[in-house]
Design a protein around this motif. Structure first.
Motif, PDB file in Angstrom:
ATOM      1  N   GLN A  70      -3.859 -27.221  -4.431  1.00 23.60           N
ATOM      2  CA  GLN A  70      -4.281 -26.032  -5.163  1.00 23.60           C
ATOM      3  C   GLN A  70      -3.735 -24.763  -4.502  1.00 23.60           C
ATOM      4  OE1 GLN A  70      -6.034 -26.094  -8.171  1.00 23.60           O
ATOM      5  NE2 GLN A  70      -5.434 -28.242  -7.931  1.00 23.60           N
ATOM      6  N   PHE A  71      -3.352 -23.798  -5.341  1.00 23.13           N
ATOM      7  CA  PHE A  71      -2.735 -22.559  -4.874  1.00 23.13           C
ATOM      8  C   PHE A  71      -3.581 -21.334  -5.220  1.00 23.13           C
ATOM      9  CE2 PHE A  71       0.480 -25.672  -5.854  1.00 23.13           C
ATOM     10  CZ  PHE A  71       1.367 -25.609  -4.789  1.00 23.13           C
ATOM     11  N   LEU A  72      -3.499 -20.345  -4.348  1.00 22.05           N
ATOM     12  CA  LEU A  72      -4.108 -19.043  -4.605  1.00 22.05           C
ATOM     13  C   LEU A  72      -3.016 -17.999  -4.450  1.00 22.05           C
ATOM     14  CD1 LEU A  72      -6.525 -17.061  -4.959  1.00 22.05           C
ATOM     15  CD2 LEU A  72      -6.836 -17.183  -2.470  1.00 22.05           C
ATOM     16  N   ILE A  73      -2.830 -17.154  -5.471  1.00 21.73           N
ATOM     17  CA  ILE A  73      -1.842 -16.077  -5.410  1.00 21.73           C
ATOM     18  C   ILE A  73      -2.591 -14.763  -5.231  1.00 21.73           C
ATOM     19  CG2 ILE A  73       0.103 -14.949  -6.548  1.00 21.73           C
ATOM     20  CD1 ILE A  73       0.424 -17.432  -8.288  1.00 21.73           C
ATOM     21  N   VAL A  74      -2.176 -13.965  -4.242  1.00 18.88           N
ATOM     22  CA  VAL A  74      -2.859 -12.710  -3.932  1.00 18.88           C
ATOM     23  C   VAL A  74      -1.882 -11.542  -4.033  1.00 18.88           C
ATOM     24  CG1 VAL A  74      -4.218 -11.428  -2.243  1.00 18.88           C
ATOM     25  CG2 VAL A  74      -4.401 -13.932  -2.351  1.00 18.88           C
ATOM     26  N   GLY A  75      -2.218 -10.565  -4.855  1.00 18.82           N
ATOM     27  CA  GLY A  75      -1.405  -9.355  -4.987  1.00 18.82           C
ATOM     28  C   GLY A  75      -2.218  -8.321  -5.742  1.00 18.82           C
ATOM     29  N   ILE A  89      -1.648 -17.787 -14.485  1.00 17.96           N
ATOM     30  CA  ILE A  89      -1.915 -18.444 -15.765  1.00 17.96           C
ATOM     31  C   ILE A  89      -0.862 -19.515 -16.047  1.00 17.96           C
ATOM     32  CG2 ILE A  89      -1.962 -18.101 -18.269  1.00 17.96           C
ATOM     33  CD1 ILE A  89      -3.186 -15.308 -17.690  1.00 17.96           C
ATOM     34  N   LYS A  90       0.419 -19.166 -15.845  1.00 21.96           N
ATOM     35  CA  LYS A  90       1.505 -20.108 -16.126  1.00 21.96           C
ATOM     36  C   LYS A  90       1.430 -21.351 -15.236  1.00 21.96           C
ATOM     37  CE  LYS A  90       4.910 -16.654 -17.647  1.00 21.96           C
ATOM     38  NZ  LYS A  90       6.193 -15.983 -17.276  1.00 21.96           N
ATOM     39  N   ALA A  91       1.105 -21.122 -13.956  1.00 21.80           N
ATOM     40  CA  ALA A  91       1.114 -22.234 -12.997  1.00 21.80           C
ATOM     41  C   ALA A  91      -0.248 -22.885 -12.817  1.00 21.80           C
ATOM     42  CB  ALA A  91       1.632 -21.734 -11.641  1.00 21.80           C
ATOM     43  N   LEU A 221       8.768 -19.363  -7.991  1.00 18.67           N
ATOM     44  CA  LEU A 221       7.714 -20.179  -7.383  1.00 18.67           C
ATOM     45  C   LEU A 221       6.877 -20.869  -8.460  1.00 18.67           C
ATOM     46  CD1 LEU A 221       6.566 -17.743  -4.545  1.00 18.67           C
ATOM     47  CD2 LEU A 221       7.927 -19.826  -4.287  1.00 18.67           C
ATOM     48  N   VAL A 222       6.587 -20.153  -9.523  1.00 19.99           N
ATOM     49  CA  VAL A 222       5.795 -20.720 -10.619  1.00 19.99           C
ATOM     50  C   VAL A 222       6.528 -21.896 -11.261  1.00 19.99           C
ATOM     51  CG1 VAL A 222       5.065 -20.276 -13.003  1.00 19.99           C
ATOM     52  CG2 VAL A 222       4.406 -18.703 -11.171  1.00 19.99           C
TER      53      VAL A 222
END
Length: 236
Positions: A70-75, A89-91, A221-222
């Motif tokens: 599982q991934f978490l994207i932070v920005g 959403i895409k990934a 990356l996605v």
């Protein structure tokens, strides 16, 4: 997996402004190996190295996604927020794109409690319970729900700590990065010329102030994550 497979194109990165760094007075000397030139008072990032590290990052997330990680994207800054939300959403990843609440990961029990509250309020709203409450109580509930949606909406389905965290802008998200370091969660950081490449497990040297640059990096990356997830589905 190779750079050709991930279609990492130097011309595409040039058009997106990935190579533009910060002013030469704002640089971090540790970034020297990733800088190719100085132009009009700013540092220029070496895109060949950017392509190499981006390819490595794509390999890493592909492999992780293919194993169900599982991934978490932070920005959270304005220039990154929309791209982060779209990428998540895409990934089918979790994301934080408004504000990082201190302790989100290191104090997971509190975060989990807030997520449970968020879930309960969403259920109450869907069942129309707010309409049956006195106006004052309904207003309080709606404010709480709005607040939780703003700050926790991107992680509402997260049931535990992420396996990998992707961070856009190391300076802006330093608190999140420190929490990952404390917990030993692997990080992939998009780093500009004023950042410290040693803090992340895998650093991608690139412009973190340009919407087009951020979007390009996240899109690569996605794509890799989606390919990995597809592999995981085919071969569970």
């Amino acid at each position: 997996m190779t750079r050709i497979y991930w279609n990492i194109n130097l011309e595409e990165m040039l058009k997106a402004g990935v190579h533009f760094g910060h002013g030469i007075r704002k640089w971090n000397p540790k970034m020297a190996p990733y800088i190719s030139a100085k132009r009009k008072g700013i540092h220029i990032t070496n895109l060949i190295k950017t392509a190499r590290f981006l390819s490595e990052a794509c390999n890493l997330v592909f492999d992780a996604a293919s194993r169900g990680k599982q991934f978490l994207i932070v920005g959270t800054k304005k220039k990154a927020a929309n791209s982060v939300a779209c990428a998540a959403i895409k990934a089918r990843c979790h994301c934080v794109n408004k504000k990082w609440l201190g302790g989100t990961l290191t104090n997971w029990s509190t975060t989990e409690s807030r997520l449970n509250q968020f879930r309960d309020l969403r259920i109450e709203q869907k069942m129309g319970r707010f309409k049956r409450l006195p106006k004052r109580d309904a207003a309080v509930g709606k404010r709480q729900l709005s607040h939780l949606q703003t700050y926790l909406g991107g992680i509402k389905y997260m049931t535990g700590l992420p396996d990998i965290v992707i961070i856009v802008d190391q300076h802006e998200e330093y608190t999140a990065l420190r929490e990952c370091i404390t917990l030993g969660i692997p990080t992939i950081c998009l780093i500009d010329t004023n950042c410290d490449p040693d803090l992340a497990d895998l650093s991608i040297p690139a412009n973190d102030d340009s919407i087009s640059s951020i979007r390009l990096i996240l899109n690569k990356l996605v794509f890799a994550i989606c390919e990995g997830r597809s592999s995981y589905i085919r071969n569970p």
